[in-house]
Scaffold this motif. Structure first.
Motif: not given
Length: 303
Positions: A81-96
Motif C-alpha cells: 500500500s505504501m508503494e502505491i501511495l508513493q506513486q501518487v505522492g503521499v507516502a512521505d506525509r504518511m511516514l511523518e
C-alpha cells in the motif's frame, strides 16, 4: 433533497474539517461528458483519481458527505500500500506520522502461542506494516487532489440512479441545491462495503463472510508496549471471542473486541458495558488505569 452533515464530527484524535458543497456546472445549465467518474472520496477513490491523473486522464469524484471518513476504519497499511501511495505522492506525509511495525502476537487464554515476524531488510523502502488512522491518509490524499488540475471533487453529492448503457453511464445525483444528471464513459465504484453503486446495479461482492459484531474503541492512554499487533483469543473476560489491540500515533490505542452473539449493539455501547470491558482488557495486559483514559467507540459488523 440531499443534506449532508455540515458540523465537524467529534473525535478524540482527529480535527475534522467540513468541505463546502459547490454548485456543479450542470446545475448552471452546462452539458458535459466526462471520461471517468469516481463515486466515493475514500482512499480508493482518491488514489484512483490521482493515478489516472498521472497518465493524463481527467476524472470527477462525487462524495455524498462533506468530510473525511467517520470513526475508526482502516488503521494498518502494508508495504505494498505504501508503494502505491508513493506513486501518487503521499507516502512521505504518511511516514511523518505513521508507526511502523513487523511483529504480531497471537495469545490464547493468556498464553502466547504464535509470534509473526514479517520479512524486512535494509533495502526495503517501507516497513511491512504502518499504523495510522484512515482520516489522516484521506487528508493527505485530498491535499494532492486539490493540487491536481485534472481532478474535480464534488462534495455533498449523492448518487440516486444509474443508467448503464452501451455507450457510457448516466448518473442521477442529489445535492443540497437539488438533483441533476452526469454523463461519463467509465464509472468507478469506490463507495465502500455498502456501495450505493453496487446496490443500484444489483452487483454482489464475492468472498467469504461470517456473522458477528465487534465494538471498536479508541482510547487515549499511556501503555508501555511496543508497536506490535496483539490478538487475544478466548480470554477469561470475553470467552470464545477475539480482541485486537493496535498502538496508533499520539497516545491512541485501538481496541476491537467481539461481542457475544446474544448481545445487541445498543447493549454493547452502553457506557457501563463499554467501560467494564475496556477495564477488563487493560487489566489483562497488566495496566492498572481505572478511569484514567478517554475514548470514543463505534460498532461494526465483523468483516
Amino acid at each position: 433533497m440531499h443534506q449532508p452533515q455540515t458540523t465537524p464530527r467529534a473525535s478524540i484524535y482527529y480535527d475534522y474539517r467540513v468541505y463546502p458543497f459547490e454548485t456543479a456546472p450542470e446545475q448552471r445549465g452546462e452539458s458535459r461528458r466526462y471520461p471517468v467518474i469516481i463515486v466515493g472520496a475514500g482512499p480508493i477513490g482518491l488514489t484512483t483519481a490521482l493515478d489516472l491523473a498521472r497518465y493524463g486522464v481527467p476524472s470527477v469524484i462525487v462524495e455524498a458527505e462533506c468530510q473525511v471518513s467517520h470513526g475508526s476504519r482502516a488503521i494498518v497499511f502494508t508495504r505494498r500500500s505504501m508503494e502505491i501511495l508513493q506513486q501518487v505522492g503521499v507516502a512521505d506525509r504518511m511516514l511523518e506520522k505513521a508507526l511502523p511495525w513487523r511483529f504480531g502476537n497471537s495469545i490464547y487464554r493468556g498464553r502466547r502461542v504464535f509470534r509473526m515476524e514479517a520479512p524486512h531488510d535494509d533495502d526495503d523502502r517501507f516497513a511491512p506494516m504502518n499504523n495510522l488512522q484512515q482520516q489522516y491518509l484521506e487528508e493527505y490524499l485530498l491535499e494532492r487532489v486539490l493540487q491536481t488540475p485534472l481532478i474535480e471533487l464534488r462534495w455533498g453529492t449523492r448518487v440516486t440512479g444509474i443508467d448503464n448503457g452501451d455507450d457510457g453511464v448516466r448518473l442521477e445525483l442529489d445535492t443540497p441545491e437539488g438533483a441533476y444528471g452526469l454523463d461519463c464513459d467509465w464509472l468507478v465504484a469506490a463507495d465502500g462495503a455498502r456501495s450505493t453503486v453496487r446496490q443500484l446495479l444489483d452487483l454482489r461482492m464475492e468472498g467469504d463472510s461470517y456473522s458477528g459484531h465487534f465494538v471498536i474503541a479508541d482510547i487515549r492512554i499511556d501503555i508501555d508496549l511496543p508497536t506490535e499487533r496483539l490478538a487475544f483469543f478466548d480470554p477469561d473476560w470475553n470467552p470464545g471471542n477475539t480482541i485486537l489491540m493496535h498502538r496508533e500515533p499520539d497516545g491512541i490505542w485501538r481496541l476491537d473486541y467481539q461481542l457475544p452473539p446474544d448481545e445487541t449493539p445498543e447493549q454493547a455501547l452502553a457506557p457501563e458495558a463499554l467501560n467494564r470491558r475496556i477495564q477488563a482488557q487493560l487489566e489483562m495486559i497488566g495496566v492498572d488505569a481505572p478511569g484514567n483514559w478517554t475514548g470514543v467507540r463505534s460498532i461494526r459488523p465483523a468483516p
